[in-house]
Design a protein around this motif. Sequence first.
Motif, short mmCIF file in Angstrom:
data_model
loop_
_atom_site.label_atom_id
_atom_site.label_comp_id
_atom_site.label_asym_id
_atom_site.label_seq_id
_atom_site.Cartn_x
_atom_site.Cartn_y
_atom_site.Cartn_z
N ILE A 167 0.67 -0.84 -0.28
CA ILE A 167 0.37 -0.02 0.34
C ILE A 167 0.69 1.40 -0.09
O ILE A 167 1.78 1.38 0.99
N ASN A 168 0.50 2.23 -0.70
CA ASN A 168 0.76 3.65 -0.53
C ASN A 168 0.40 4.26 0.55
O ASN A 168 -0.81 3.89 0.41
N SER A 169 0.96 5.42 1.05
CA SER A 169 0.14 6.38 1.82
C SER A 169 -0.41 7.73 1.46
O SER A 169 -1.25 8.35 2.64
N ASN A 170 -0.46 8.20 0.23
CA ASN A 170 -0.65 9.31 0.35
C ASN A 170 -2.43 9.01 0.14
O ASN A 170 -3.05 9.54 0.23
N PRO A 171 -2.82 7.63 -0.44
CA PRO A 171 -4.37 7.89 -0.99
C PRO A 171 -4.48 6.92 0.66
O PRO A 171 -5.82 7.30 0.94
N ILE A 172 -3.77 6.15 1.53
CA ILE A 172 -4.58 6.07 2.33
C ILE A 172 -4.30 7.14 3.84
O ILE A 172 -5.82 6.99 4.60
#
Length: 298
Positions: A167-172
Motif C-alpha cells: 500500500i501507498n501512504s498518500n491514498p491511505i
Amino acid sequence: DKNSFSQPTTRKFKTYKHIDMPDNFNQKMIKHFNSKNFKTFFIKNKKTNNLESVFKKFSISKYSYDNFQYGWYVLNYHHIVNSGWTSQNFKYKVPRIYTEISNFKNHIHYLKSKFEFISITEGLKALREDNISDRYLLSITFDDGLSSYNEVATFLKDNNVIPTLFINSNPIIYKTPLFNHLNLFLNEYGIKNNQDLPLNINSYLQAQNYIGEKFSYFVENQYLSKTKIKTLLKKNMIELGTHTKSHKYLNMNDNDILDNEIILCHQKLEKVIGEKIRYFSFPFGNLGDYNYRAELLA
C-alpha cells in the motif's frame, strides 16, 4: 563468490548501466537464472546485423504450467474489475493492471491444483530453511491498495490464500490518489456513469473542475481505508507491505525524496495501521526504476 555481487554505496547514474554491473554479472545471471521457465528474446544488432540474446523473461503459457521447476513463485495483481469491463472501449490509455473477477477466480482455481499457496512470510521461511527444492510454492500479492481487492477478499480466504497487500501512504493517509491511476479512474468513472469525458483531462484537478465533487468522492473510494486494512489484518486475511508514498520512480539522486517515499512512508503507515510492517515493494518493478540508494533504504 559473494563479493562479485557487491554494489557501490553511491552511484552517479539514474539507471543501471554496464559499468555498474558487478564482476561476472552476466555469467552468474546465466548460471543462476537460466531455466526452462524463462523465454529468451532477441534483437538485431545494427552493427553486425546478427540476432543477439538481450534478456530472458518469465513465460507462462498453457504449455508451460506442467513443466514448472520446483521453487517459490510470486504472482502480482493490482485491480479487480467486473466481468465484461475490459471489453469496453477505453477512451484513456491505461496500463494492463486490471483483471476481470471471473478470470481471477479461474486463475486461483487452476493454480491451486498445481501449487501450494503460501504467504510471503511462509515463503521467506521456506527459502531460509532451504525447503523449496522439492515443492511448488506460490504467493499472491496486490499492489497500490485499491479497494477492488474487497471483491475477492472472501474468495481468497475460502481458498486459504493469504496475499500480501503493498500500500501507498498518500491514498491511505492523505486521501491523495496516485498519479498513475488517473486514466484508469477516468475510464471507470465514465463507464459506470455513462459519461463521455473530454480527452484533454491531464490531472485530478482538471477532472474535479470538469466533473465536480462527485469525481473526488469516486476516486477516494477506489482505495482501501485504514479501517478496512486493520480489519483484514485482524482476521488474518492479508499480510502488509509498503509501496512508497506516491508511487514515484525511485531512480533519482534526491535523497530527501527517497527518504520521504520509502522511510517516512513506511513509518507513518506503521503508526496509522498500528502494526509492524515487514515488507516493501518497488513501484513499476523494472530494474531501471530504482537505484542503489533506494535499494539500500528499502
